[in-house]
Scaffold this active site. Structure first.
Site, PDB file in Angstrom:
ATOM      1  N   GLU A 295      19.240 -17.052  -6.698  1.00 37.44           N
ATOM      2  CA  GLU A 295      18.806 -15.703  -7.070  1.00 37.44           C
ATOM      3  C   GLU A 295      18.317 -15.684  -8.535  1.00 37.44           C
ATOM      4  O   GLU A 295      17.316 -15.049  -8.861  1.00 37.44           O
ATOM      5  CB  GLU A 295      19.962 -14.712  -6.852  1.00 37.44           C
ATOM      6  CG  GLU A 295      19.731 -13.294  -7.308  1.00 37.44           C
ATOM      7  CD  GLU A 295      18.532 -12.602  -6.661  1.00 37.44           C
ATOM      8  OE1 GLU A 295      17.970 -13.122  -5.689  1.00 37.44           O
ATOM      9  OE2 GLU A 295      18.144 -11.532  -7.173  1.00 37.44           O
TER      10      GLU A 295
ATOM     11  N   ARG B  45       5.379   0.048  -6.271  1.00 32.10           N
ATOM     12  CA  ARG B  45       5.367  -0.775  -5.061  1.00 32.10           C
ATOM     13  C   ARG B  45       4.378  -1.932  -5.143  1.00 32.10           C
ATOM     14  O   ARG B  45       4.411  -2.829  -4.320  1.00 32.10           O
ATOM     15  CB  ARG B  45       5.014   0.097  -3.847  1.00 32.10           C
ATOM     16  CG  ARG B  45       6.039   1.169  -3.587  1.00 32.10           C
ATOM     17  CD  ARG B  45       5.531   2.151  -2.577  1.00 32.10           C
ATOM     18  NE  ARG B  45       5.398   1.531  -1.270  1.00 32.10           N
ATOM     19  CZ  ARG B  45       6.325   1.558  -0.334  1.00 32.10           C
ATOM     20  NH1 ARG B  45       7.458   2.173  -0.569  1.00 32.10           N
ATOM     21  NH2 ARG B  45       6.134   0.978   0.830  1.00 32.10           N
TER      22      ARG B  45
ATOM     23  N   ASN C  13      -1.763   2.023   5.844  1.00 28.40           N
ATOM     24  CA  ASN C  13      -0.845   0.962   5.400  1.00 28.40           C
ATOM     25  C   ASN C  13      -0.566   0.075   6.595  1.00 28.40           C
ATOM     26  O   ASN C  13      -0.435   0.587   7.716  1.00 28.40           O
ATOM     27  CB  ASN C  13       0.498   1.540   4.957  1.00 28.40           C
ATOM     28  CG  ASN C  13       0.411   2.256   3.634  1.00 28.40           C
ATOM     29  OD1 ASN C  13      -0.644   2.298   3.015  1.00 28.40           O
ATOM     30  ND2 ASN C  13       1.521   2.827   3.210  1.00 28.40           N
ATOM     31  N   GLY C  14      -0.411  -1.221   6.378  1.00 28.45           N
ATOM     32  CA  GLY C  14      -0.090  -2.133   7.478  1.00 28.45           C
ATOM     33  C   GLY C  14      -1.265  -3.025   7.815  1.00 28.45           C
ATOM     34  O   GLY C  14      -2.208  -3.151   7.020  1.00 28.45           O
TER      35      GLY C  14
ATOM     36  N   HIS D 174      20.066 -36.625  -6.221  1.00 30.95           N
ATOM     37  CA  HIS D 174      19.306 -37.041  -5.043  1.00 30.95           C
ATOM     38  C   HIS D 174      17.812 -36.759  -5.216  1.00 30.95           C
ATOM     39  O   HIS D 174      17.066 -36.741  -4.241  1.00 30.95           O
ATOM     40  CB  HIS D 174      19.844 -36.349  -3.791  1.00 30.95           C
ATOM     41  CG  HIS D 174      21.266 -36.711  -3.487  1.00 30.95           C
ATOM     42  ND1 HIS D 174      21.638 -37.961  -3.067  1.00 30.95           N
ATOM     43  CD2 HIS D 174      22.410 -36.000  -3.615  1.00 30.95           C
ATOM     44  CE1 HIS D 174      22.954 -38.002  -2.912  1.00 30.95           C
ATOM     45  NE2 HIS D 174      23.445 -36.822  -3.250  1.00 30.95           N
TER      46      HIS D 174
ATOM     47  N   LYS E 133      14.577 -14.630  -9.661  1.00 27.02           N
ATOM     48  CA  LYS E 133      14.334 -13.566 -10.657  1.00 27.02           C
ATOM     49  C   LYS E 133      13.426 -14.087 -11.763  1.00 27.02           C
ATOM     50  O   LYS E 133      12.484 -13.412 -12.172  1.00 27.02           O
ATOM     51  CB  LYS E 133      15.656 -13.169 -11.286  1.00 27.02           C
ATOM     52  CG  LYS E 133      16.433 -11.978 -11.099  1.00 27.02           C
ATOM     53  CD  LYS E 133      16.183 -10.784 -10.349  1.00 27.02           C
ATOM     54  CE  LYS E 133      15.366 -10.799  -9.113  1.00 27.02           C
ATOM     55  NZ  LYS E 133      16.017 -10.234  -7.972  1.00 27.02           N
TER      56      LYS E 133
ATOM     57  N   LYS F 213       7.040  -4.040  -4.008  1.00 25.44           N
ATOM     58  CA  LYS F 213       8.465  -3.703  -3.894  1.00 25.44           C
ATOM     59  C   LYS F 213       8.945  -3.783  -2.453  1.00 25.44           C
ATOM     60  O   LYS F 213      10.003  -4.307  -2.163  1.00 25.44           O
ATOM     61  CB  LYS F 213       8.696  -2.293  -4.452  1.00 25.44           C
ATOM     62  CG  LYS F 213      10.145  -1.839  -4.398  1.00 25.44           C
ATOM     63  CD  LYS F 213      11.021  -2.718  -5.271  1.00 25.44           C
ATOM     64  CE  LYS F 213      12.490  -2.360  -5.152  1.00 25.44           C
ATOM     65  NZ  LYS F 213      13.323  -3.445  -5.714  1.00 25.44           N
TER      66      LYS F 213
ATOM     67  N   CYS G  12       0.824  -1.212   0.000  1.00 19.76           N
ATOM     68  CA  CYS G  12       0.000   0.000   0.000  1.00 19.76           C
ATOM     69  C   CYS G  12       0.856   1.258   0.000  1.00 19.76           C
ATOM     70  O   CYS G  12       1.987   1.255   0.470  1.00 19.76           O
ATOM     71  CB  CYS G  12      -0.869   0.022   1.250  1.00 19.76           C
ATOM     72  SG  CYS G  12      -1.871  -1.439   1.441  1.00 19.76           S
TER      73      CYS G  12
ATOM     74  N   GLU H 229       9.832 -14.625 -10.485  1.00 20.32           N
ATOM     75  CA  GLU H 229       9.225 -13.331 -10.134  1.00 20.32           C
ATOM     76  C   GLU H 229       8.668 -12.599 -11.349  1.00 20.32           C
ATOM     77  O   GLU H 229       7.545 -12.101 -11.309  1.00 20.32           O
ATOM     78  CB  GLU H 229      10.335 -12.448  -9.541  1.00 20.32           C
ATOM     79  CG  GLU H 229      10.089 -11.916  -8.196  1.00 20.32           C
ATOM     80  CD  GLU H 229      11.211 -10.999  -7.726  1.00 20.32           C
ATOM     81  OE1 GLU H 229      12.369 -11.079  -8.203  1.00 20.32           O
ATOM     82  OE2 GLU H 229      10.915 -10.173  -6.862  1.00 20.32           O
TER      83      GLU H 229
ATOM     84  N   TRP I 141      -2.927  -2.741  -1.529  1.00 24.50           N
ATOM     85  CA  TRP I 141      -2.479  -4.093  -1.877  1.00 24.50           C
ATOM     86  C   TRP I 141      -3.220  -5.005  -0.905  1.00 24.50           C
ATOM     87  O   TRP I 141      -2.968  -4.973   0.302  1.00 24.50           O
ATOM     88  CB  TRP I 141      -0.969  -4.171  -1.691  1.00 24.50           C
ATOM     89  CG  TRP I 141      -0.324  -5.414  -2.203  1.00 24.50           C
ATOM     90  CD1 TRP I 141       0.026  -5.685  -3.496  1.00 24.50           C
ATOM     91  CD2 TRP I 141       0.101  -6.545  -1.429  1.00 24.50           C
ATOM     92  NE1 TRP I 141       0.637  -6.919  -3.569  1.00 24.50           N
ATOM     93  CE2 TRP I 141       0.691  -7.471  -2.324  1.00 24.50           C
ATOM     94  CE3 TRP I 141       0.035  -6.891  -0.079  1.00 24.50           C
ATOM     95  CZ2 TRP I 141       1.210  -8.689  -1.910  1.00 24.50           C
ATOM     96  CZ3 TRP I 141       0.560  -8.110   0.324  1.00 24.50           C
ATOM     97  CH2 TRP I 141       1.136  -8.989  -0.582  1.00 24.50           C
TER      98      TRP I 141
HETATM   99  C1  AGP Z   1      13.626  -9.330  -4.982  1.00 20.26           C
HETATM  100  O1  AGP Z   1      13.663  -9.406  -6.356  1.00 20.26           O
HETATM  101  C2  AGP Z   1      12.316  -9.399  -4.377  1.00 20.26           C
HETATM  102  N1  AGP Z   1      11.440  -8.420  -4.893  1.00 20.26           N
HETATM  103  C3  AGP Z   1      12.215  -9.662  -2.894  1.00 20.26           C
HETATM  104  O2  AGP Z   1      12.624 -10.975  -2.679  1.00 20.26           O
HETATM  105  C4  AGP Z   1      12.999  -8.738  -1.928  1.00 20.26           C
HETATM  106  O3  AGP Z   1      14.366  -8.953  -2.068  1.00 20.26           O
HETATM  107  C5  AGP Z   1      12.546  -9.017  -0.493  1.00 20.26           C
HETATM  108  O4  AGP Z   1      11.182  -8.704  -0.374  1.00 20.26           O
HETATM  109  C6  AGP Z   1      13.337  -8.261   0.533  1.00 20.26           C
HETATM  110  O5  AGP Z   1      13.252  -6.885   0.352  1.00 20.26           O
HETATM  111  P1  AGP Z   1      14.247  -5.907   1.096  1.00 20.26           P
HETATM  112  O6  AGP Z   1      15.615  -6.174   0.567  1.00 20.26           O
HETATM  113  O7  AGP Z   1      13.761  -4.520   0.763  1.00 20.26           O
HETATM  114  O8  AGP Z   1      14.160  -6.200   2.551  1.00 20.26           O
END
Ligand code: AGP
Length: 609
Positions: free
Chosen positions: A482, A27, A99-100, A505, A486, A604, A2, A489, A75
């Protein structure tokens, strides 16, 4: 997640609110809304499901003009994405955005229903609107009613409130979710992220945990959690507005991938001598206590967690002390054994990730030698609450998929590893190797970026794929993780990463001619073992894509493809090999036609648990 924007001015504030919401779009959100105080002192609310542009369409049909207003991108957490759940929520002449998560919303809802309040949404936020209306009905004093409401709600929040009885005032508060107050000339603004307001100001007051404020055009009164009047200094936002533009790039993600040489240079600026690292930037206490550290615990989420996993290899191998790495959402709820002289490192791009922040707060009573925040946002909660801080200087990262934040985190972690070797009087040659490797890194990353066109061609192979495997060994195993994160995501392809030795395994059963297998295979001591693992894939017809060092030969038969990168020292190799994996996921997302910068369901900055 949010986003909140608010403004009070002499001019019409609706364009400020809308532009602010647009700037928060990155975000992640599913609906948006505004509440504006009309000149006749009635609140007009307009809400829409979908993008901010949908809200703008609604506003063009029902224009809202006024000098005071609040706005929100939602959100969904409590209640599906729908207009009736979108903020602002209203009750008896007041409007609230939030927010929250209000954790005790259920008992409060019950109590308010018994008092006769009718709910029109499934949200936890509507509880705040009615509770505030109830207290205001009792006291007829909005500030007092706001205080009472804050005293009754539990959980995480940033809140903004306007009331028809006070058409010249905006109330706001924060607890667990960020909120800033922007300074203008006889106008004030509020936002959950300063980026939302850079079109009108670059001067901000950062509210602290539990703060609440009453804001008018000329004045801004702030109280802390103990109800004492406090001053929060005005700080100038340091990043240039152009860093918020895509410029010549098609997406923020691509721009941010290409910004990495500069981001790494900025992160290293002033930190390296010829044969030593400059630890003064950690602050006097940290500098003197580095030598006392005997264990390290690292806590983070998502991509930042992967950075921590790489650091574990470096710290244990180069410094010779133990290092444990854990996702924050697990760490914060378990019994943790903390040996004497353990440093806790929290890693976060945003510094506002709810789980990481909660982990830091939990850690404070666990007997750590100190807590260190490794973060990209200097004014963030994480940085403000940790004992020590180590900042990356990647600049604002807008794409939801983290790129330059990750590589700069790795740079900072290798620097920290080197600082620990130095503080403990360790291997001088390793210190010099790390320093020279770090200095060479921006140039090496430039070279890796030149692989863009080849990787774009390769991405076509993923057009009809729904699954992929990523393999790596040693420090490149977290890089494979990673790469898989990516890809899933932003292209929505199901991708899993394995330490290559684990293949036989279980996951080998998945490999056939339809399975792309991406391997990160630089030089290094585990290379021959990795090559054997890749043979296991080749023998089963898997489509191998290998990112390898130019000095090493890899067999290219059938569908197997090898893309080579320049030779680099082992210590920076995981950072370099991140680049082609970022480019691969970006180009696959283009092939798949997904929303690269704002992938579905993601946010984000994850400011709720
Ligand atoms: C990364 O591509 C992601 N969007 C996500 O995993 C992110 O790294 C995670 O939410 C942690 O965010 P931060 O580094 O702002 O704490």
């Amino acid at each position: 997640m949010c986003g909140i924007v608010g403004a009070i001015a002499q001019r019409n504030i609706t364009p400020i609110l809308i532009e602010g919401l647009r700037r928060l779009e990155y975000r992640g959100y599913d609906s948006a809304g505004v509440a504006v105080m009309n000149d006749d002192h009635s609140i007009q609310r307009v809400r829409a499901v979908g993008k901010v542009i949908e809200l703008e369409k609604s506003l063009s049909e029902t224009p809202a003009l006024g000098h005071l207003g609040i706005a929100h991108t939602r959100w969904a957490t409590h209640g599906k994405p729908a207009e009736h759940n979108a903020h602002p929520h209203i009750s008896d002449g007041l409007a609230v955005v939030h927010n929250g998560i209000i954790e005790n919303h259920a008992p409060l809802r019950k109590k308010l229903k018994e008092l006769g309040y009718a709910f029109t949404s499934e949200t936890d936020t509507e509880v705040v609107a009615h509770l505030l209306a109830y207290h205001y009905g009792q006291s007829k004093d909005l500030l007092e009613a706001f205080r009472q409401t804050l005293g009754e709600i539990h959980g995480a929040y940033a809140l903004a409130v306007i009331h028809e009885d006070e058409p010249e005032t905006l109330y706001c508060s924060r607890m667990g979710s960020p909120l800033v107050i922007g300074e203008g000339v006889e106008e004030h603004y509020i936002a959950s992220d300063p980026l939302a307001l850079l079109q009108v100001t670059d001067c901000f007051r950062y509210l602290e945990e539990g703060d609440y404020a009453r804001v008018s055009r000329e004045q801004c009164d702030i109280w802390n959690i103990k109800h004492e009047a406090v001053e929060r200094p005005v700080k100038r936002y340091e990043h240039a507005a152009h860093s918020l533009d895509k410029g010549e790039y098609r997406h923020f993600m691509l721009k941010e991938i290409y910004e990495q040489p500069e981001a790494i240079t900025q992160t290293l600026a002033g930190t390296l001598g010829d044969d030593h690292v400059l630890t003064a930037l950690l602050g006097p206490e940290a500098e003197t206590r580095l030598a006392d550290i005997e264990h390290v615990h690292i806590v983070a989420c998502g991509t930042s967690f992967h950075a921590g996993l790489v650091a574990r290899y470096w710290i244990e191998a180069q410094v010779g002390i133990t290092c444990q790495v854990e996702v924050a959402s697990e760490y914060r709820y378990r019994t943790v054994v903390v040996p004497k002289n353990t440093l806790l490192i929290t890693i976060s791009q945003s510094g506002e990730t709810a789980d990481t922040l909660a982990a830091l707060r939990f850690a404070k009573d666990q007997g750590y030698l100190a807590t260190l925040a490794l973060c990209n946002v200097a004014g963030s909660s994480l940085v403000r609450e940790a004992n020590w801080r180590l900042l990356t200087h990647a600049g604002p990262e807008i794409g939801v998929a983290s790129t330059k934040a990750f590589t700069t985190q790795l740079v900072a972690l290798l620097w920290l590893t080197t600082a620990l070797i130095q503080a403990r009087g360790g291997d001088k040659q390793q210190i010099i190797t790390n320093i020279n490797a770090l200095k060479s890194l921006p140039g090496m990353v430039e070279q890796a970026l030149q692989l863009d066109t080849r990787i774009a061609e390769l991405a076509e192979r993923f057009a009809n794929k729904h699954h992929a495997l990523f393999l790596g060994r040693g420090t490149h195993f977290p890089i494979a993780m990673e790469g898989a994160l990516k890809l899933k995501e932003i292209s929505y392809i199901h991708a899993e990463a394995y330490a290559a030795g684990e293949l036989k395994h279980g996951p080998l059963a998945l490999v056939d001619e339809n399975m792309p297998v991406v391997s990160v295979a630089p030089s290094g001591s585990l290379l021959e073992k990795l090559k054997s693992n890749l043979e296991e894939v080749r023998a089963r017809g898997g489509q191998l894509i290998t990112f390898a060092c130019e000095r090493v030969e890899h067999a290219e038969e059938g569908t197997a493809q090898t893309i080579t990168l320049p030779w680099v020292e082992d210590c920076i190799s995981p950072i370099l090999y991140t680049i082609p994996l970022q480019l691969l996921s970006y180009h696959v997302a283009l092939v798949k036609g997904t929303d690269v910068d704002k992938p579905r369901n993601l946010a984000k900055s994850v400011t709720v648990e």
